[in-house]
Design a protein around this motif. Structure first.
Motif, PDB file in Angstrom:
ATOM      1  N   GLY A  94     -12.599 109.529  50.330  1.00  0.00           N
ATOM      2  CA  GLY A  94     -13.368 110.740  50.760  1.00  0.00           C
ATOM      3  C   GLY A  94     -13.416 111.973  49.641  1.00  0.00           C
ATOM      4  O   GLY A  94     -13.589 113.198  50.794  1.00  0.00           O
ATOM      5  N   HIS A  95     -12.426 112.284  48.965  1.00  0.00           N
ATOM      6  CA  HIS A  95     -12.139 113.564  47.858  1.00  0.00           C
ATOM      7  C   HIS A  95     -12.997 113.680  46.877  1.00  0.00           C
ATOM      8  O   HIS A  95     -14.113 112.941  46.599  1.00  0.00           O
ATOM      9  N   VAL A  96     -12.768 114.944  46.537  1.00  0.00           N
ATOM     10  CA  VAL A  96     -14.561 115.593  45.810  1.00  0.00           C
ATOM     11  C   VAL A  96     -13.438 115.875  44.630  1.00  0.00           C
ATOM     12  O   VAL A  96     -12.395 116.322  44.569  1.00  0.00           O
ATOM     13  N   VAL A  97     -13.885 115.336  43.644  1.00  0.00           N
ATOM     14  CA  VAL A  97     -12.477 114.690  42.302  1.00  0.00           C
ATOM     15  C   VAL A  97     -13.273 115.499  41.104  1.00  0.00           C
ATOM     16  O   VAL A  97     -14.434 115.803  41.232  1.00  0.00           O
ATOM     17  N   ALA A  98     -12.577 116.087  40.297  1.00  0.00           N
ATOM     18  CA  ALA A  98     -12.635 117.304  39.352  1.00  0.00           C
ATOM     19  C   ALA A  98     -12.410 116.518  38.245  1.00  0.00           C
ATOM     20  O   ALA A  98     -11.062 116.233  38.127  1.00  0.00           O
ATOM     21  N   MET A  99     -13.083 116.052  37.329  1.00  0.00           N
ATOM     22  CA  MET A  99     -12.716 115.503  35.477  1.00  0.00           C
ATOM     23  C   MET A  99     -12.414 116.125  34.547  1.00  0.00           C
ATOM     24  O   MET A  99     -13.167 116.606  34.165  1.00  0.00           O
ATOM     25  N   THR A 100     -11.110 116.671  33.753  1.00  0.00           N
ATOM     26  CA  THR A 100     -10.806 116.967  32.233  1.00  0.00           C
ATOM     27  C   THR A 100     -10.675 116.524  31.598  1.00  0.00           C
ATOM     28  O   THR A 100      -9.810 115.093  31.340  1.00  0.00           O
ATOM     29  N   GLY A 101     -11.464 116.424  30.878  1.00  0.00           N
ATOM     30  CA  GLY A 101     -11.152 115.934  29.366  1.00  0.00           C
ATOM     31  C   GLY A 101     -11.948 116.466  28.166  1.00  0.00           C
ATOM     32  O   GLY A 101     -12.072 116.860  28.376  1.00  0.00           O
ATOM     33  N   ASP A 102     -11.741 116.104  26.448  1.00  0.00           N
ATOM     34  CA  ASP A 102     -12.016 116.261  25.902  1.00  0.00           C
ATOM     35  C   ASP A 102     -12.940 114.725  24.546  1.00  0.00           C
ATOM     36  O   ASP A 102     -13.938 115.597  23.777  1.00  0.00           O
ATOM     37  N   GLY A 103     -12.596 114.116  24.707  1.00  0.00           N
ATOM     38  CA  GLY A 103     -12.793 112.860  24.170  1.00  0.00           C
ATOM     39  C   GLY A 103     -13.292 111.582  24.297  1.00  0.00           C
ATOM     40  O   GLY A 103     -14.326 112.088  25.742  1.00  0.00           O
ATOM     41  N   VAL A 104     -14.159 111.309  23.643  1.00  0.00           N
ATOM     42  CA  VAL A 104     -15.202 109.701  23.905  1.00  0.00           C
ATOM     43  C   VAL A 104     -14.759 109.041  24.717  1.00  0.00           C
ATOM     44  O   VAL A 104     -15.395 108.803  26.346  1.00  0.00           O
TER      45      VAL A 104
END
Length: 285
Positions: free
Chosen positions: A15-25
């Motif tokens: 039930g969570h709203v997820v934010a994901m950070t990243g920079d690579g393939v």
């Protein structure tokens, strides 16, 4: 990559709203899966940028907080001018409806004509509504709990606020119309009701600037766009009433000083009803 996307999916299933950070393939699948994928604008690959919803042009994580605050402010402003416009229209509908239901008390006359309603919707409501859409953050935006992703703009709470605020406008308009019929004639009564509705909606716009703070808790005149819009709308309606040519077109008559003061005083009523609804709003924060 598989571990990252698995973590995102597990959080979403709980039930969570997820934010994901990243920079690579290797971050791209998780960036795509998350509700909000955030890619680095400087060091990020083109693949990660394409898979994301947001790109940090300065690669500064603090910018995410600023973006969230801006998003909440935009949504809050949308709700502000939506509630303002809908409540104004509900008030006008109730005004005509109640006058028809209790027609004997109003000499079987309607307080407003179609041309008056058109003027109010086009020249009175629209300018303040645009100004409300340009409101700055209230300052406590980030202290509020995140809203439910399934929450509707016009939910039960909002509809209650709309009805309460619309009722205030209706009562003020009917009171002005009845007073006008008592002390003068039908045309004067219509003019008083018309100006009361206009004054009421313009004053209500200042109350609508905040959903939680009462007028005495902030500077109601700090939004210069709203000040300009209210001044322009007020000036136009006074010209409409006091220029004989336009007054004849709209079936209006100039009011005496006393009648004008009565109309302006009754225009405070919708604003007070708008302040009353903030008690309901406060209980949810």
């Amino acid at each position: 990559p598989a571990d990252k996307i698995r973590i995102v999916e597990v959080l979403q299933k709980n039930g969570h709203v997820v934010a994901m950070t990243g920079d690579g393939v290797n971050d791209s699948p998780a960036l795509k899966q998350a509700e909000i994928g955030v890619a680095m604008g400087i060091t990020g690959t083109e693949v990660s940028k394409e898979a994301s919803n947001m790109i940090l042009t300065d690669d500064n994580f603090a910018s995410i907080v600023s973006a969230v605050e801006e998003g909440r402010t935009i949504y809050s402003n949308i709700r502000k001018f939506t509630v303002f416009l809908v409540s104004c229209n509900i008030g006008e509908i109730l005004l005509i409806l109640m006058a028809m239901i209790f027609a004997p008390y109003f000499d079987y006359l309607l307080p407003l004509l179609a041309i008056h309603l058109l003027w109010i919707n086009l020249m009175t409501d629209s300018f303040p509504a645009f100004a409300l859409g340009m409101e700055k953050s209230e300052g406590n935006t980030m202290d509020r709990a995140p809203r439910n992703t399934n929450e509707k703009l016009l939910n039960k709470e909002t509809l209650i606020k709309v009805l309460i605020q619309g009722s205030g406008l209706m009562l003020a308009g009917l009171a002005a119309f009845k007073i006008g019929l008592t002390i003068d004639g039908p045309t004067q009564a219509t003019t008083m009701a018309f100006l009361t509705v206009v004054f009421g909606e313009l004053l209500r716009a200042f109350s609508a600037r905040s959903e939680t703070k009462f007028l005495f808790q902030f500077n109601p005149f700090s939004n210069k766009f709203l000040n300009y819009s209210v001044f322009i709308s007020l000036g136009l309606v006074l010209l409409l009433v006091y220029i004989p040519f336009t007054a004849d077109i709209f079936s209006l008559e100039p009011l005496t000083f006393v009648e004008l003061i009565i109309s302006m005083s009754l225009g405070i009523v919708p604003m007070l009803f708008g302040e009353l609804t903030k008690i309901i709003q406060k209980s949810n924060y």
